[in-house]
Scaffold this motif. Structure first.
Motif, mmCIF file in Angstrom:
data_model
loop_
_atom_site.group_PDB
_atom_site.id
_atom_site.type_symbol
_atom_site.label_atom_id
_atom_site.label_comp_id
_atom_site.label_asym_id
_atom_site.label_seq_id
_atom_site.Cartn_x
_atom_site.Cartn_y
_atom_site.Cartn_z
ATOM 1 N N ASN A 11 4.358 -73.210 -63.406
ATOM 2 C CA ASN A 11 3.557 -72.173 -62.761
ATOM 3 C C ASN A 11 2.918 -72.647 -61.465
ATOM 4 N N ARG A 35 6.537 -70.691 -59.667
ATOM 5 C CA ARG A 35 6.076 -69.308 -59.803
ATOM 6 C C ARG A 35 5.881 -68.753 -58.389
ATOM 7 N N GLU A 95 4.299 -63.253 -60.387
ATOM 8 C CA GLU A 95 3.429 -62.759 -61.455
ATOM 9 C C GLU A 95 3.888 -63.214 -62.843
ATOM 10 N N ARG A 140 3.390 -65.408 -65.130
ATOM 11 C CA ARG A 140 2.541 -66.457 -65.694
ATOM 12 C C ARG A 140 3.020 -66.927 -67.069
ATOM 13 N N ASP A 175 -10.604 -67.390 -63.229
ATOM 14 C CA ASP A 175 -9.956 -68.455 -63.974
ATOM 15 C C ASP A 175 -10.956 -69.023 -64.958
ATOM 16 N N ARG A 197 -5.449 -72.927 -66.945
ATOM 17 C CA ARG A 197 -4.696 -71.670 -66.833
ATOM 18 C C ARG A 197 -4.038 -71.548 -65.454
ATOM 19 N N ASP A 198 -3.427 -72.629 -65.039
ATOM 20 C CA ASP A 198 -2.629 -72.693 -63.814
ATOM 21 C C ASP A 198 -3.451 -72.631 -62.536
#
Length: 257
Positions: free
Chosen positions: A13, A39, A45, A47, A138, A240-241
């Motif tokens: 990602n 990504r 998008e 994810r 985030d 979360r990336d």
């Protein structure tokens, strides 16, 4: 895998700005792979990585490097450090028998989506880790540096500062960043909970977010950072990336302009 005619594909990602460093890091530590799918583009998008896995199976992968071509492939094994690397719609109970067979978990001490737990904070008794705010762009570092190390003895002014762009490539390191804050997200001001987010760019997903765990208002009113150039010392991590700098305490962040 390669001796049997198979392919090794990295599905990450990370986005375009980190594409080249990611490939270089993989090559440096000797991890073999045929294609690294970021990504980006039509997958911006994606994810969950589900769209890229589907296209791998169909032989319809987009954004391939020049000269690369992938025929339809059967995915025989998935390895990763988060559940979305391994499965999407199933529950853990549905796939747990596959763990250690075709679903391989890679332990990652840097970040991840973990169940709630307790830890001994610098202020005393064990308490629950703070939850991410519902509207937060985030999430917080699941193990914030303040809980591990306490406050830093060096003020931001005493350390050499780097830009937030330079900090993006220093995951796991403690650095001092100097940056202008373009947006402040304060969940307490909205009657919610979670860490304060200081955004260094409007596109928070591809930039550095400075995270403050403003327990009992120790950092004061976060709104005072909005539009200001600040200098902050903390540890760079990924959650979360999204890349974030979690500061150690109020003595490790200051307004310089």
């Amino acid at each position: 895998v390669r001796n049997l005619g198979g392919k090794i594909i990295i599905v990450t990602n990370r986005q375009a700005p980190l594409g080249e460093p990611t490939v270089k890091n993989l090559e440096k530590v000797g991890i073999p792979f045929d294609v690294c799918l970021l990504r980006e583009g039509v997958y911006k998008e994606d994810r969950s990585k589900a769209a890229r896995r589907t296209d791998i199976e169909k032989g319809a992968v987009k954004n391939l490097p020049l000269g690369k071509r992938l025929l339809p492939l059967e995915i025989l094994m998935l390895a990763g450090d988060q559940t979305h690397d391994l499965y999407e719609d199933e529950t853990f109970d549905q796939v747990k028998a596959r763990y250690g067979k075709d679903l391989i978990v890679i332990p990652n001490p840097m970040y991840g989506d973990w169940t709630g737990a307790t830890f001994e904070g610098p202020a005393g008794p064990a308490r629950s880790r703070p939850a991410a705010a519902d509207e937060s762009p985030d999430g917080p570092d699941p193990d914030p540096p303040a809980a591990r190390t306490g406050s830093s003895s060096r003020s931001p002014a005493s350390r050499a500062a780097i830009t937030w762009q330079e900090a993006m490539d220093k995951v796991g390191q403690t650095v001092t960043v100097e940056a202008q804050i373009v947006n402040v997200y304060d969940p307490a001001a909205r009657g919610s909970s979670g860490p304060v987010k200081l955004n260094t760019d409007r596109d928070w997903a591809t930039s550095l977010t400075i995270v403050l765990f403003n327990k009992d208002g120790q950092f004061g009113d976060p709104a005072r950072f909005d539009g200001k150039t600040i200098r902050a010392t903390g540890k760079v991590s990924v959650y979360r990336d999204a890349t974030q700098l979690t500061v150690f305490g109020p003595d490790t962040i200051e307004i310089v302009d």
